[in-house]
Design a protein around this motif. Sequence first.
Motif, PDB file in Angstrom:
ATOM      1  N   PHE A  94     -28.779  18.295  52.237  1.00  0.00           N
ATOM      2  CA  PHE A  94     -28.288  18.961  51.027  1.00  0.00           C
ATOM      3  C   PHE A  94     -26.844  19.427  51.211  1.00  0.00           C
ATOM      4  O   PHE A  94     -26.003  19.255  50.320  1.00  0.00           O
ATOM      5  CB  PHE A  94     -29.178  20.147  50.667  1.00  0.00           C
TER       6      PHE A  94
ATOM      7  N   ALA B 286     -24.306  16.738  51.163  1.00  0.00           N
ATOM      8  CA  ALA B 286     -24.111  16.255  49.788  1.00  0.00           C
ATOM      9  C   ALA B 286     -23.412  17.284  48.906  1.00  0.00           C
ATOM     10  O   ALA B 286     -23.151  17.020  47.723  1.00  0.00           O
ATOM     11  CB  ALA B 286     -25.459  15.882  49.179  1.00  0.00           C
ATOM     12  N   GLY B 287     -23.129  18.457  49.465  1.00  0.00           N
ATOM     13  CA  GLY B 287     -22.464  19.510  48.706  1.00  0.00           C
ATOM     14  C   GLY B 287     -23.371  20.266  47.761  1.00  0.00           C
ATOM     15  O   GLY B 287     -22.891  20.977  46.873  1.00  0.00           O
ATOM     16  N   ASP B 288     -24.690  20.152  47.953  1.00  0.00           N
ATOM     17  CA  ASP B 288     -25.645  20.802  47.053  1.00  0.00           C
ATOM     18  C   ASP B 288     -26.140  22.105  47.679  1.00  0.00           C
ATOM     19  O   ASP B 288     -27.243  22.180  48.234  1.00  0.00           O
ATOM     20  CB  ASP B 288     -26.820  19.856  46.763  1.00  0.00           C
ATOM     21  N   VAL B 289     -25.305  23.127  47.588  1.00  0.00           N
ATOM     22  CA  VAL B 289     -25.627  24.418  48.188  1.00  0.00           C
ATOM     23  C   VAL B 289     -26.823  25.064  47.496  1.00  0.00           C
ATOM     24  O   VAL B 289     -27.651  25.717  48.146  1.00  0.00           O
ATOM     25  CB  VAL B 289     -24.396  25.350  48.146  1.00  0.00           C
ATOM     26  N   ASP B 290     -26.950  24.875  46.200  1.00  0.00           N
ATOM     27  CA  ASP B 290     -28.085  25.470  45.480  1.00  0.00           C
ATOM     28  C   ASP B 290     -29.412  24.897  45.986  1.00  0.00           C
ATOM     29  O   ASP B 290     -30.385  25.641  46.178  1.00  0.00           O
ATOM     30  CB  ASP B 290     -27.953  25.227  43.982  1.00  0.00           C
ATOM     31  N   ALA B 291     -29.470  23.577  46.189  1.00  0.00           N
ATOM     32  CA  ALA B 291     -30.701  22.968  46.693  1.00  0.00           C
ATOM     33  C   ALA B 291     -31.003  23.446  48.103  1.00  0.00           C
ATOM     34  O   ALA B 291     -32.171  23.706  48.450  1.00  0.00           O
ATOM     35  CB  ALA B 291     -30.593  21.447  46.658  1.00  0.00           C
TER      36      ALA B 291
ATOM     37  N   ASP C 293     -32.392  26.989  47.810  1.00  0.00           N
ATOM     38  CA  ASP C 293     -33.783  26.964  47.349  1.00  0.00           C
ATOM     39  C   ASP C 293     -34.728  26.592  48.491  1.00  0.00           C
ATOM     40  O   ASP C 293     -35.807  27.188  48.636  1.00  0.00           O
ATOM     41  CB  ASP C 293     -33.947  25.961  46.208  1.00  0.00           C
TER      42      ASP C 293
ATOM     43  N   LYS D 107     -26.893  32.337  50.161  1.00  0.00           N
ATOM     44  CA  LYS D 107     -25.749  31.712  49.489  1.00  0.00           C
ATOM     45  C   LYS D 107     -24.430  32.288  50.014  1.00  0.00           C
ATOM     46  O   LYS D 107     -23.442  31.557  50.181  1.00  0.00           O
ATOM     47  CB  LYS D 107     -25.839  31.904  47.967  1.00  0.00           C
TER      48      LYS D 107
END
Length: 244
Positions: free
Chosen positions: A129, A132-137, A140, A164
């Motif tokens: 994650f 891929a730069g998907d910090v929110d995922a 979670d 976060k």
Amino acid sequence: MTISHAVVGTGPAVLLVHAGVADARMWGRQVEELKADHRVITVDLRGYGETPLEAGAKYSDAGDLLELLDELGVDSVAAVGASFGGYVVQQAASRQPERFNRLVLICAPTDNVVPTDDLRAVWAEENQFLEAGDVDAATDLMVRSWIGPDADDEARELLRAMQKRAYEVQIAAGDDVDNEEYAVEPEKISAPVRLITGAHDFQFFADSATYLAERLPNVERIDLPWAGHLPTLERPSEALRLIL
């Protein structure tokens, strides 16, 4: 460098060191109770909460703790460490055992114990994650993985905010940082140690507690059937009684 910290209350000194998915805010409910008759010290390790992490930094979390105790003039302290914070406490207490009069290690890892496959899988998914730069995922995933079933919505949202914040600070610093880890030497830690583990946590942390229990000179172990990895967030009042 002085890490961000807070000191409240008067009485015997107690140092609270946060988990690697959190920061000093995780202790909020315990601090309110402890400060009535303790001098309570909370910290944000580098890369967490209010303590920055500079690109190219070379440091030691355990060294930072010992330096802070020097600065505060604390010669004897009881230390409570959750997860990674418990690992940092072990390093500091191995380096200066005479300085620590009691330890509470909550779901803490240690040296010489191999991570289990389920834990490695979570780390791998987190890395995917983040790459891929998907910090929110990634956030979670951490909330799902690290907090037990008894946590309320407030605790889950606090964990989300703390994780976060850690990502924000650490990603900005990049990979070129060097955190020196001191050797953990359980046989040198003569202070009474309470080990706390949770039945809903990863097996690795129970294995770490078993390893420590076999080597610490003065140790007590408590396994919580209701707890995940962060019992002080999941049942704050009950966890406080265990700390006391």
